[in-house]
Enzyme design. Structure first.
Site, mmCIF file in Angstrom:
data_model
loop_
_atom_site.group_PDB
_atom_site.id
_atom_site.type_symbol
_atom_site.label_atom_id
_atom_site.label_comp_id
_atom_site.label_asym_id
_atom_site.label_seq_id
_atom_site.Cartn_x
_atom_site.Cartn_y
_atom_site.Cartn_z
ATOM 1 N N ARG A 69 0.812 -1.241 0.000
ATOM 2 C CA ARG A 69 0.000 0.000 0.000
ATOM 3 C C ARG A 69 0.835 1.276 0.000
ATOM 4 O O ARG A 69 0.355 2.344 0.378
ATOM 5 C CB ARG A 69 -0.984 0.019 1.174
ATOM 6 C CG ARG A 69 -1.938 -1.154 1.147
ATOM 7 C CD ARG A 69 -3.169 -0.904 1.964
ATOM 8 N NE ARG A 69 -4.038 -2.062 1.885
ATOM 9 C CZ ARG A 69 -3.972 -3.092 2.729
ATOM 10 N NH1 ARG A 69 -3.109 -3.086 3.720
ATOM 11 N NH2 ARG A 69 -4.776 -4.109 2.577
ATOM 12 N N ASN A 96 -0.440 18.526 -21.180
ATOM 13 C CA ASN A 96 -0.748 17.515 -22.190
ATOM 14 C C ASN A 96 -0.931 18.108 -23.579
ATOM 15 O O ASN A 96 -1.598 17.498 -24.435
ATOM 16 C CB ASN A 96 -2.000 16.742 -21.784
ATOM 17 C CG ASN A 96 -1.659 15.644 -20.811
ATOM 18 O OD1 ASN A 96 -0.667 14.944 -20.984
ATOM 19 N ND2 ASN A 96 -2.454 15.502 -19.776
ATOM 20 N N GLU A 101 9.167 17.531 -25.342
ATOM 21 C CA GLU A 101 8.537 17.987 -24.086
ATOM 22 C C GLU A 101 9.170 19.306 -23.631
ATOM 23 O O GLU A 101 8.500 20.121 -23.007
ATOM 24 C CB GLU A 101 8.675 16.918 -22.985
ATOM 25 C CG GLU A 101 8.102 15.539 -23.340
ATOM 26 C CD GLU A 101 6.582 15.413 -23.185
ATOM 27 O OE1 GLU A 101 5.889 16.458 -23.108
ATOM 28 O OE2 GLU A 101 6.098 14.265 -23.154
HETATM 29 P P1 NAD Z 1 12.066 5.094 -22.333
HETATM 30 O O1 NAD Z 1 11.916 4.987 -20.883
HETATM 31 O O2 NAD Z 1 11.530 3.996 -23.181
HETATM 32 O O3 NAD Z 1 13.600 5.341 -22.663
HETATM 33 C C1 NAD Z 1 13.992 5.459 -24.012
HETATM 34 C C2 NAD Z 1 15.114 4.483 -24.373
HETATM 35 O O4 NAD Z 1 16.342 4.980 -23.880
HETATM 36 C C3 NAD Z 1 14.939 3.105 -23.790
HETATM 37 O O5 NAD Z 1 15.399 2.157 -24.716
HETATM 38 C C4 NAD Z 1 15.864 3.145 -22.584
HETATM 39 O O6 NAD Z 1 16.300 1.884 -22.170
HETATM 40 C C5 NAD Z 1 16.992 3.965 -23.117
HETATM 41 N N1 NAD Z 1 17.804 4.678 -22.149
HETATM 42 C C6 NAD Z 1 17.400 5.258 -21.003
HETATM 43 N N2 NAD Z 1 18.392 5.975 -20.469
HETATM 44 C C7 NAD Z 1 19.463 5.797 -21.275
HETATM 45 C C8 NAD Z 1 20.785 6.302 -21.256
HETATM 46 N N3 NAD Z 1 21.197 7.161 -20.334
HETATM 47 N N4 NAD Z 1 21.633 5.905 -22.228
HETATM 48 C C9 NAD Z 1 21.199 5.075 -23.221
HETATM 49 N N5 NAD Z 1 19.952 4.600 -23.302
HETATM 50 C C10 NAD Z 1 19.101 4.967 -22.338
HETATM 51 O O7 NAD Z 1 11.358 6.430 -22.895
HETATM 52 P P2 NAD Z 1 11.275 7.926 -22.334
HETATM 53 O O8 NAD Z 1 11.211 8.768 -23.538
HETATM 54 O O9 NAD Z 1 12.302 8.193 -21.313
HETATM 55 O O10 NAD Z 1 9.875 7.941 -21.592
HETATM 56 C C11 NAD Z 1 8.675 7.730 -22.295
HETATM 57 C C12 NAD Z 1 7.643 7.238 -21.314
HETATM 58 O O11 NAD Z 1 7.405 8.250 -20.333
HETATM 59 C C13 NAD Z 1 6.308 6.945 -21.956
HETATM 60 O O12 NAD Z 1 5.816 5.723 -21.473
HETATM 61 C C14 NAD Z 1 5.419 8.091 -21.512
HETATM 62 O O13 NAD Z 1 4.076 7.737 -21.427
HETATM 63 C C15 NAD Z 1 6.004 8.390 -20.160
HETATM 64 N N6 NAD Z 1 5.754 9.753 -19.690
HETATM 65 C C16 NAD Z 1 5.263 9.902 -18.439
HETATM 66 C C17 NAD Z 1 5.044 11.173 -17.923
HETATM 67 C C18 NAD Z 1 4.587 11.331 -16.519
HETATM 68 O O14 NAD Z 1 4.236 12.450 -16.134
HETATM 69 N N7 NAD Z 1 4.615 10.295 -15.708
HETATM 70 C C19 NAD Z 1 5.319 12.301 -18.721
HETATM 71 C C20 NAD Z 1 5.830 12.107 -20.004
HETATM 72 C C21 NAD Z 1 6.042 10.827 -20.487
HETATM 73 N N1 GLY Z 2 3.126 14.756 -18.469
HETATM 74 C C1 GLY Z 2 1.879 15.357 -18.059
HETATM 75 C C2 GLY Z 2 1.754 15.531 -16.596
HETATM 76 O O1 GLY Z 2 2.645 15.200 -15.835
HETATM 77 O O2 GLY Z 2 0.754 16.006 -16.154
#
Ligand code: NAD
Ligand code: GLY
Length: 368
Positions: free
Chosen positions: A118, A242, A182
């Site tokens: 939790r 967003n 972003e």
């Molecule tokens: P990801 O986590 O898939 O990372 C991208 C790639 O880079 C992966 O293959 C990863 O293994 C690799 N990688 C990570 N760090 C590395 C490094 N230092 N060197 C080499 N390779 C590395 O993608 P992302 O773009 O980081 O994140 C996208 C995700 O984030 C999506 O699922 C999206 O929905 C989510 N997201 C969430 C929020 C939120 O507010 N929680 C906001 C924006 C996006």
């Molecule tokens: N990435 C959108 C939010 O954190 O609200």
């Protein structure tokens, strides 16, 4: 090292930004309550940074949890692997989970932390530009459902965010560009002067200039912290974060998770939101073009997938989290630096936006 604060009363936490922070034990220790930690990472990031972080945190009992890499694994089955490992190593409620990786790892490790017994503490150690400027801050955690992106999750804030900009040295350039989507978003929604700075510095960012990266990360995190601090659970303002995501999530879901990177889908989705804002008479053609040129210079797509019809978009967008009482609310721009969330637009304008010729626009802007 720079440090910012996300102000959320008793859930407030710092964001540390700087070089070499993965090696700074005291930064972590002040946020770890117990003796056990679990480091959740993936099979790409683990060979790069897991050993260094384990060395920094050697005084703790560490369980490394190495997940398969990719958006396609942001699901229940992979989440279950985290719970399996925590239980097998008998982690108790004082354990701290550390998310070491990009947004996929951060979202899943955060959601697992919200659920395990939790709720246990967690620390974000984002290693992609996208996760450093966006996903690690603000406490949105979760997984994808085959019918919709990020549809299952929880608001759950980390205890700290530790951003080591050195980790960007190993990031593929396509992923760096995805993060820039972003970064540009913050300029468009709430920081017009930052957009001007980005126009002058986008090449330095793509060349991994550390001062430029730290400035972009700090400015982005500051914008996100301001918005989240005033609307933690997205009852209003937070939805502006967003911009482009309603169209973008439709692209990600339709194309199959991981085919288009999240940042790429956001860029093409933002092109659509800009086009719709222009068609509504809110922003000028020159403002739309200025933003689109920046996306192109950042190495990002502004043309949605050719195979997606308006019906595809509308079908996926109908399950967006911004739908309220059956009405699709969209984030649009009244002007550059001023975003609104609205359902008050003629359906015909949305339809025109979905069929607009983005390829022609791309050709025109690229050649200018
Ligand atoms: P990801 O986590 O898939 O990372 C991208 C790639 O880079 C992966 O293959 C990863 O293994 C690799 N990688 C990570 N760090 C590395 C490094 N230092 N060197 C080499 N390779 C590395 O993608 P992302 O773009 O980081 O994140 C996208 C995700 O984030 C999506 O699922 C999206 O929905 C989510 N997201 C969430 C929020 C939120 O507010 N929680 C906001 C924006 C996006
Ligand atoms: N990435 C959108 C939010 O954190 O609200």
């Amino acid at each position: 090292m720079q440090s910012l604060q996300v102000d959320l009363g008793e859930r407030s936490y710092p964001i540390y930004i700087g070089r070499g922070l993965l090696g700074q034990a005291q930064l972590f220790e002040r946020h770890i309550a117990g003796r056990q930690i679990a480091i959740v990472t993936n099979d790409t990031v683990a060979p790069l940074y897991l050993e260094a972080l384990c060395h920094t945190l050697a005084k703790y009992s560490i369980t490394p949890i190495i997940l398969p890499d990719g958006e396609a694994f942001k699901n229940w089955e992979t989440l279950q692997l985290i719970f399996d490992a925590l239980l097998a190593a008998r982690h108790d409620r004082r354990t701290t989970v550390i998310a070491l990786g990009g947004g996929v790892i951060g979202d899943m490790a955060g959601f697992a932390s919200a659920c395990y017994q939790r709720g246990v503490d967690f620390i974000q150690v984002p290693t992609t530009l996208l996760s450093q400027v966006d996903s690690s801050v603000g406490g949105k955690t979760g997984i994808n459902h085959p019918l919709g992106k990020n549809m299952v999750g929880a608001f759950y804030q980390p205890k700290a965010v530790v951003i080591d900009t050195d980790s960007l040295r190993t990031l593929p350039s396509r992923e760096l560009s995805a993060g820039l989507a972003e970064v540009i978003k913050y300029g468009l929604i709430c920081d017009a002067p930052f957009l001007g700075w980005l126009e002058s510095n986008v090449d330095a960012l793509r060349a991994l200039d550390d001062a430029a990266l730290r400035h972009a990360i700090e400015r982005s995190c500051a914008a996100k912290a301001r918005v989240v601090g005033s609307d933690e659970r997205e009852s209003g303002l937070r939805a502006i974060l967003n911009l482009g995501h309603t169209f973008g999530h439709a692209i990600e879901t339709h194309m199959g998770y991981g085919v288009w990177l999240h940042g790429e889908a956001v860029a093409a989705g933002t092109a659509m939101a800009l086009e719709m804002s222009r068609r509504l008479g809110w922003i000028a053609e020159a403002e739309r073009n200025r933003a689109l040129r920046l996306f192109i210079r950042a190495g990002l797509p502004i043309v949605p997938p050719v195979e997606m019809t308006p019906e595809h978009f509308l079908g996926h967008m109908a399950v967006d989290k911004k739908v309220l009482d059956g009405q699709l609310r969209l984030v649009l721009l009244r002007s550059v630096g001023d975003a609104v969330v609205t359902a008050d637009y003629p359906a015909a304008v949305l339809q025109e936006t979905l069929v607009a010729n983005y390829q022609a626009l791309f050709e025109q802007l690229r050649s200018q």
